[in-house]
Motif scaffolding. Structure first.
Motif, PDB file in Angstrom:
ATOM      1  N   ALA A 375       0.833  -1.206   0.000  1.00 16.86           N
ATOM      2  CA  ALA A 375       0.000   0.000   0.000  1.00 16.86           C
ATOM      3  C   ALA A 375       0.867   1.254   0.000  1.00 16.86           C
ATOM      4  CB  ALA A 375      -0.925  -0.005   1.216  1.00 16.86           C
ATOM      5  N   ALA A 376       0.321   2.352  -0.561  1.00 15.40           N
ATOM      6  CA  ALA A 376       1.037   3.623  -0.587  1.00 15.40           C
ATOM      7  C   ALA A 376       1.101   4.222   0.817  1.00 15.40           C
ATOM      8  CB  ALA A 376       0.349   4.596  -1.542  1.00 15.40           C
ATOM      9  N   TYR A 377       2.058   5.137   1.013  1.00 14.27           N
ATOM     10  CA  TYR A 377       2.169   5.830   2.292  1.00 14.27           C
ATOM     11  C   TYR A 377       0.944   6.722   2.510  1.00 14.27           C
ATOM     12  CZ  TYR A 377       7.061   4.420   2.777  1.00 14.27           C
ATOM     13  OH  TYR A 377       8.209   3.697   2.917  1.00 14.27           O
ATOM     14  N   PRO A 378       0.476   6.857   3.742  1.00 13.03           N
ATOM     15  CA  PRO A 378      -0.689   7.730   3.983  1.00 13.03           C
ATOM     16  C   PRO A 378      -0.338   9.204   3.781  1.00 13.03           C
ATOM     17  CG  PRO A 378       0.237   6.923   6.061  1.00 13.03           C
ATOM     18  CD  PRO A 378       0.948   6.197   4.969  1.00 13.03           C
ATOM     19  N   ASP A 379      -1.384   9.997   3.529  1.00 15.56           N
ATOM     20  CA  ASP A 379      -1.259  11.460   3.386  1.00 15.56           C
ATOM     21  C   ASP A 379      -0.364  11.880   2.227  1.00 15.56           C
ATOM     22  OD1 ASP A 379      -2.863  11.677   5.669  1.00 15.56           O
ATOM     23  OD2 ASP A 379      -1.114  11.592   6.993  1.00 15.56           O
ATOM     24  N   GLY A 380      -0.153  10.997   1.243  1.00 13.30           N
ATOM     25  CA  GLY A 380       0.621  11.374   0.058  1.00 13.30           C
ATOM     26  C   GLY A 380       2.094  11.593   0.312  1.00 13.30           C
ATOM     27  N   VAL A 381       2.625  11.027   1.404  1.00 13.00           N
ATOM     28  CA  VAL A 381       4.040  11.239   1.733  1.00 13.00           C
ATOM     29  C   VAL A 381       4.952  10.681   0.640  1.00 13.00           C
ATOM     30  CG1 VAL A 381       5.852  10.699   3.402  1.00 13.00           C
ATOM     31  CG2 VAL A 381       3.553  11.253   4.197  1.00 13.00           C
ATOM     32  N   GLY A 382       4.591   9.538   0.070  1.00 13.21           N
ATOM     33  CA  GLY A 382       5.452   8.912  -0.926  1.00 13.21           C
ATOM     34  C   GLY A 382       5.070   9.193  -2.356  1.00 13.21           C
ATOM     35  N   ALA A 383       4.235  10.216  -2.602  1.00 13.25           N
ATOM     36  CA  ALA A 383       3.762  10.491  -3.958  1.00 13.25           C
ATOM     37  C   ALA A 383       4.718  11.361  -4.750  1.00 13.25           C
ATOM     38  CB  ALA A 383       2.388  11.146  -3.915  1.00 13.25           C
ATOM     39  N   ARG A 384       5.654  12.038  -4.080  1.00 11.79           N
ATOM     40  CA  ARG A 384       6.559  12.958  -4.773  1.00 11.79           C
ATOM     41  C   ARG A 384       7.880  12.266  -5.093  1.00 11.79           C
ATOM     42  NH1 ARG A 384       7.172  18.541  -1.770  1.00 11.79           N
ATOM     43  NH2 ARG A 384       8.292  18.896  -3.730  1.00 11.79           N
ATOM     44  N   PRO A 385       8.477  12.562  -6.263  1.00 15.67           N
ATOM     45  CA  PRO A 385       9.786  11.979  -6.583  1.00 15.67           C
ATOM     46  C   PRO A 385      10.875  12.551  -5.683  1.00 15.67           C
ATOM     47  CG  PRO A 385       9.140  13.548  -8.270  1.00 15.67           C
ATOM     48  CD  PRO A 385       7.958  13.403  -7.373  1.00 15.67           C
ATOM     49  N   LEU A 386      11.839  11.728  -5.349  1.00 13.92           N
ATOM     50  CA  LEU A 386      12.946  12.111  -4.479  1.00 13.92           C
ATOM     51  C   LEU A 386      14.252  11.998  -5.250  1.00 13.92           C
ATOM     52  CD1 LEU A 386      11.903  10.136  -1.268  1.00 13.92           C
ATOM     53  CD2 LEU A 386      11.332  12.493  -1.871  1.00 13.92           C
ATOM     54  N   VAL A 387      15.250  12.723  -4.781  1.00 13.00           N
ATOM     55  CA  VAL A 387      16.570  12.671  -5.396  1.00 13.00           C
ATOM     56  C   VAL A 387      17.601  12.926  -4.321  1.00 13.00           C
ATOM     57  CG1 VAL A 387      16.722  15.135  -6.000  1.00 13.00           C
ATOM     58  CG2 VAL A 387      17.933  13.446  -7.405  1.00 13.00           C
ATOM     59  N   GLN A 388      18.792  12.377  -4.495  1.00  7.75           N
ATOM     60  CA  GLN A 388      19.854  12.586  -3.525  1.00  7.75           C
ATOM     61  C   GLN A 388      20.171  14.075  -3.399  1.00  7.75           C
ATOM     62  OE1 GLN A 388      21.289  10.680  -1.447  1.00  7.75           O
ATOM     63  NE2 GLN A 388      21.393   8.577  -2.181  1.00  7.75           N
ATOM     64  N   GLY A 389      20.341  14.574  -2.178  1.00  4.91           N
ATOM     65  CA  GLY A 389      20.586  16.004  -1.971  1.00  4.91           C
ATOM     66  C   GLY A 389      21.897  16.490  -2.550  1.00  4.91           C
ATOM     67  N   ALA A 390      22.881  15.618  -2.707  1.00  6.68           N
ATOM     68  CA  ALA A 390      24.178  16.034  -3.240  1.00  6.68           C
ATOM     69  C   ALA A 390      24.167  16.165  -4.754  1.00  6.68           C
ATOM     70  CB  ALA A 390      25.264  15.044  -2.817  1.00  6.68           C
TER      71      ALA A 390
END
Length: 417
Positions: A375-390
């Protein structure tokens, strides 16, 4: 379409008349050393599947291709998304009320890798596909009318646009197909012959054909009695586990024929596994032949399987489905296998791949969890793409705070002075 019969008909080969001027080839044929005088066992689909290497190749390829996830996609305004609904159900769940998707596709590919052709009929309600039904290729004929292919099955004609048809290899007339079993029948027949010889050899207690040497009795009846006595002595020794048996005085038994070990029986049977693997373009390791396998080349054969075999057959099935389901010019919808399904049993490689896809913004955390049926994370936490900060665009300057020296007051005083 002419399908090769289940039992191949062979004509009787006449024995050449041998004269004093006969050639070496004629003498060889007379003694069974050349030509077609000595025929291998008749090869049919049923007899070929009794060879473990053939059965293993057919079952491995058909089950692997049937287990691949098969999805429908829709492209709208330049964006491609996975389509859900009835079409997805037909492809990946149940093509009709009687068959599951795995059963249907396994049967389809079994026909390709045995007789040389897989066929299925698309049932439509208007233009909308509502079911896909497998056809028996041995009972389907193909003809051309006005240049168009017409398929006939069970007394009914079907146009080519409603038939999913994947041949192993087409013949020059573009109608008939080559089948791997019939095309490789000589190699398969040799494997059957060696298996039959080994079975007869060990069924006889490992005793080769023997010849009795010595003074033989005269007359056919006396010779039969002598033969029966010898046969009885051999059988008695075998049943009682004795290592020897009595022989008439002045008589000896001599083996007739070639010793299986001297004939390289074991090496020849192993070579036939490799020959059959070549016929299916299958790395031998997948037919349980590790005679030449090492830690490194076995892994490379795993990669070769996907790139040079499974991927090609998957593409052939995809193109046929796209053409027959959506038509020649419908480019907004398509069908595609997910070859990542081959990693289903490799947990570490699968999780490492998903983690890297998330870190490089190719997948969102929710999309990666969906691949694992979570199942997806609640409240849309995992709906956005992520990228390494560096990771930043080339030429940009990161916003770093100005280091504090602790002498800000002195600098201000100098400036005011």
């Amino acid at each position: 379409m002419r399908l090769w019969p289940r039992r191949e008909e062979r004509s009787v080969v006449p024995v050449p008349e041998i004269t004093s001027g006969a050639t070496i080839q004629e003498w060889g044929e007379f003694w069974g050393q050349g030509g077609d005088a000595v025929a291998l066992p008749i090869v049919t689909i049923d007899t070929a599947l009794q060879v473990p290497a053939v059965l293993g190749a057919v079952m491995f390829l058909s089950r692997t291709l049937a287990a691949l996830p098969l999805h429908a996609y829709r492209t709208a305004e330049g964006e491609t998304e996975k389509a859900d609904g009835e079409l997805q159900m037909l492809l990946n769940e149940a093509p009709n009320p009687e068959w599951s998707s795995f059963q249907f596709r396994q049967y389809f590919w079994q026909q390709v890798f045995t007789g040389g052709r897989g066929m299925a009929w698309i049932e439509r309600n208007g233009t909308r596909p509502v079911a896909i039904w497998p056809l028996d290729p041995t009972k389907t004929t193909i003809r051309r009318e006005a240049g168009r292919k017409i398929y006939r099955f069970d007394g009914r004609d079907y146009p080519a646009r409603d038939i999913i048809d994947v041949p192993f290899a087409l013949k020059p007339n573009q109608v008939d197909a080559y089948g791997p079993i019939y095309t490789c029948r000589q190699a398969i027949g040799l494997a059957i012959a060696m298996n039959n010889f080994a079975s007869g050899f060990f069924a006889g207690g490992g005793v080769p054909p023997l010849a009795l040497e010595g003074p033989l009795p005269t007359g056919p009846e006396a010779l039969k009695r002598a033969y029966a006595d010898i046969r009885r002595a051999i059988d008695l020794a075998r049943k009682t586990g004795q290592s020897f048996f009595g022989m008439p005085p002045g008589h000896t038994l001599k083996a007739v024929g070639t010793d299986p070990d001297k004939g390289q029986m074991g090496d020849a049977r192993l070579f036939q596994i490799q020959e059959i693997a070549r016929g299916y373009n299958l790395p031998p390791v997948f037919l349980q032949d590790l005679s030449k396998g090492t830690f490194s080349n076995t892994e490379q054969q795993d990669l070769q399987l996907v790139k040079h075999n499974i991927g090609q057959w998957a593409r052939a099935f995809e193109d046929e489905l796209n053409l027959k389901l959506f038509g020649q010019r419908r480019r907004s919808r398509r069908v595609k296998h997910n070859l990542d399904g081959l990693q289903r049993g490799d947990f570490k490689s699968r999780i490492d791949g998903l983690a890297r896809a998330i870190q490089t913004a190719q997948l969102t955390p929710d999309e990666a969890r969906g691949i694992e049926d979570r199942a997806a994370y609640p409240d849309g936490v995992g709906a956005r793409p992520l990228v390494q900060g560096a990771t930043v665009p080339l030429g940009s300057q990161p916003l770093l705070p100005t280091p504090s020296t602790g002498n800000e007051g002195d600098d201000q005083a100098v400036t005011e002075a």
